[in-house]
Enzyme design. Structure first.
Site, PDB file in Angstrom:
ATOM      1  N   ARG A  24     -25.793  -4.427   4.656  1.00 56.09           N
ATOM      2  CA  ARG A  24     -25.378  -5.769   4.253  1.00 56.09           C
ATOM      3  C   ARG A  24     -25.824  -6.828   5.256  1.00 56.09           C
ATOM      4  NH1 ARG A  24     -20.671  -5.267   0.828  1.00 56.09           N
ATOM      5  NH2 ARG A  24     -19.679  -7.056   1.815  1.00 56.09           N
ATOM      6  N   GLU A  62     -19.921  -7.943   7.785  1.00 56.12           N
ATOM      7  CA  GLU A  62     -20.964  -7.338   8.609  1.00 56.12           C
ATOM      8  C   GLU A  62     -21.997  -8.360   9.079  1.00 56.12           C
ATOM      9  OE1 GLU A  62     -19.018  -4.198   6.225  1.00 56.12           O
ATOM     10  OE2 GLU A  62     -19.894  -6.154   5.715  1.00 56.12           O
ATOM     11  N   LYS A  82       0.843  -1.194   0.000  1.00 53.27           N
ATOM     12  CA  LYS A  82       0.000   0.000   0.000  1.00 53.27           C
ATOM     13  C   LYS A  82       0.881   1.248   0.000  1.00 53.27           C
ATOM     14  CE  LYS A  82      -4.349  -1.497   2.068  1.00 53.27           C
ATOM     15  NZ  LYS A  82      -5.310  -1.274   3.175  1.00 53.27           N
TER      16      LYS A  82
END
Length: 625
Positions: free
Chosen positions: A399, A371, A285
């Site tokens: 979700r 979730e 990253k």
């Protein structure tokens, strides 16, 4: 001449085909410079987009786009894709009002296959595209680019199982920015992966296996021995591939995600396969920009910053954010009550739970991007006598609506839902606006919901929610709070009881959450014109204060104001109460209309939607006239 860049000559992925690997690497460096230069002004998802540049350059140099389709998971890593697909000039408007989206968006470009924004759905979309190819009898390529965190989502696993079972022709690129590779093992695994992805090898292997299966006992015995040896070696040398191989998906060895030549070599092989393949790519990253490399979490999503240092240019907030207030309130509640447990889904910092996680590590759970697991687990914790608080962004709670209904509401479990980023969120746009939570919370039996209007109300609301039986939801917005003094000790709020914050007999403004502030502003404007507006902080979305609504019906006009969709929202709940009460007063519901709202500063969006003080006052003025 020194200012000429390869990037300036790229208008579509077709232009990449004339470039060699060295030139593509130069292009990748130019793309990173452009991403940093733009996001330093607009903000954005910097670290993830920088890490994925080489993958995107290598991949799109091999494809025939937009006929070939690339599905980005989440899409916040697709900035290089935007720069390569005709949006170079528009890129300076990234995430701005009226500008291009920070995520892939088919209405913006034919090169965008999917309107991304939420995690773990790319593989399901890709299986649909691959199945459509199969049904049509065509041969376009289908590729899904997914991060290691998103791959842990349940939806991604369901798609992996399906594509392996159906042997769908698609390529999954796993962007793994966590694993480090031993150079020696990596070289061996790359070699093995190249062999296994080669179609001639696969055909020869299957032919030899068929011949040995038709042979005598000795041949079949040798075949069994060979299979056992192969599996043992794979377990020892490349154990991470086994889960994918067992699903029927060819998995390559890890590839250096910042080596374009290596990437093109392996991708050119797997793109010719007639079944599913997973290419394991290791990236860093923030690659190419040191501040983002050092602190990828801060550069996951950032506002404007100084390029030289990476320091944020955002002015210090006058007041703490709602998220910060919630985080401290959680710590305080955990000190008072040893049964309080915090759960989040890969959003420890985003939901303000870092301090809680540090102080109460045994009572903190991060389930990753899952979730449904977070909400299901909360139900079990409640059944076990604990007091779980599920802290999610409003848009991501969507979700887990099934788990809300079946696992939490049906058994009337003592679960608190802390919905951060409720309402309009600004630059991230329609995939991240949290405008549906009041609707799906209102529709479920046993669920109660609070919409605090300031930070003090949030502290009281959390305390109240933890003390009540059954599921309770809190919704609060992104950004700085209102400046209300924080209480020394939290208070219990009376269930279903609103509070009047301004008296008036001409019109009643029934406001929810931070719209109370906008309603107060409207009341000030109307007072200057001789119109006296009552402002009621409704506090509770469910149950509604029917006495306050009946009192509002004694005015000339009732106006509800909510930062959520009108269809099925809190305002329609007020209309239902007025109808039951037989009230004849005119009533108007203000909120989010039945369309997706673009990105932009929240103040600008409020003005566009007539939800700022002036807009509310205008509605009242025109209706009374």
């Amino acid at each position: 001449m020194d200012d000429l860049r390869i990037l300036d000559a790229i208008n579509s992925p077709d232009d990449l085909k004339v470039l060699d690997n060295e030139e593509l690497a130069i292009l990748a460096a130019e793309i990173r410079q452009e991403i940093v230069a733009t996001t330093a002004v607009t903000g954005g998802h910097v670290a993830s987009s920088l890490g994925a540049v080489d993958i995107i350059v290598a991949l799109e140099s091999l494809l025939d786009m937009p006929r070939d389709r690339v599905v980005f998971d989440v899409g916040h890593q697709a900035y290089a894709h935007k720069l390569l697909t005709g949006r170079r000039e528009a890129f300076k408007t990234l995430r701005t009002y009226g500008g291009i989206s920070g995520f892939t968006k088919p209405s913006e470009s034919p090169f965008d296959a999917h309107p991304s924004g939420h995690a773990s759905d790319s593989l399901s979309v890709a299986t649909g595209l691959a199945k459509a190819r199969q049904l049509k009898g065509t041969n376009e390529k289908v590729v899904a680019l997914i991060g290691d965190a998103s791959l842990a989502g349940g939806m991604a696993f369901e798609a992996l199982n399906y594509m392996g079972n159906e042997q769908l022709p698609l390529v999954v690129i796993l962007n793994d920015n966590e694993m480090s590779i031993s150079r020696n093992v990596g070289a061996l695994m790359k070699h093995l992966g190249n062999i296994r992805a080669n179609s001639h090898y696969r055909e020869a292997r299957e032919g030899l296996q068929a011949a040995m299966e038709q042979g005598g006992p000795a041949a079949r015995g040798l075949l069994g021995f060979g299979k056992n040896m192969k599996e043992s070696l794979k377990q020892m040398v490349i154990p991470h591939t086994m889960i994918y191989e067992s699903l029927g998906i060819v998995c390559t060895a890890p590839v250096d995600g910042h080596n374009i030549a290596e990437l093109r070599d392996i991708l050119s092989l797997v793109l010719e396969m007639d079944g599913p393949a997973l290419v394991h790519v290791v990236t860093r990253k923030g690659e190419g920009y040191e501040p983002a490399r050092r602190d990828p979490e801060s550069f996951h999503g950032t506002g404007p910053y100084d390029i030289a240092t990476g320091t944020s240019l955002k002015a210090p907030a006058k007041y703490p954010t709602y998220t910060e207030v919630f985080g401290q309130a959680m710590v305080d509640e955990a000190v008072r009550d040893g049964d309080v447990v915090a759960i989040t889904a890969a959003m420890t910092g985003g939901t303000g739970l870092k301090a809680f996680a540090a102080e109460f590590s045994d009572r903190f759970v991060d389930v990753g991007i899952a979730e449904e697991q977070a909400v299901g687990m909360a139900s079990g914790l409640a059944a076990g006598g604990k007091k779980p608080v599920v802290a999610l962004y409003s848009t991501f709670m969507q979700r887990a609506v099934d788990q809300l209904i079946i696992d939490c509401a049906l058994p009337d479990a003592n679960v608190v839902f802390a919905l951060d980023r409720a309402g309009l969120v600004g630059d991230d746009g329609p995939t991240h606006h949290g405008v549906f939570d009041m609707v799906y919370m209102r529709m479920v039996p046993n669920v109660r919901m609070l919409a605090p209007s300031d930070e003090a109300e949030l502290v009281h609301g959390l305390h109240t929610a933890l003390a009540l039986e059954g599921p309770v939801a809190l919704r609060y917005p992104r950004g700085a709070a209102e400046g209300a003094p924080l209480p020394e000790a939290p208070q219990m709020l009376e269930v279903g009881k609103a509070r009047t914050v301004r008296e008036g007999d001409d019109v009643a403004l029934l406001a929810f959450g931070r719209m109370v502030g906008q309603a107060r502003e409207a009341a000030e404007l109307l007072a200057a014109e001789g119109i006296q507006a009552r402002v009621v902080d409704m506090r509770w979305v469910k149950p509604l204060d029917e006495e306050a609504i009946a009192a509002a019906a004694a005015t000339r006009l009732v106006v509800t104001v909510e930062e959520g969709v009108v269809a099925g929202g809190a305002g329609e709940g007020v209309l239902e109460v007025l109808a039951r009460q037989g009230a004849t007063v005119p009533a108007i519901t203000l909120g989010i209309p039945n369309r997706f709202i673009p990105q932009g500063p929240v103040s600008q969006l409020f003005a566009d939607l007539g939800l700022d003080g002036e807009g509310i006052a205008k509605t009242v003025r025109e209706t009374l006239a």
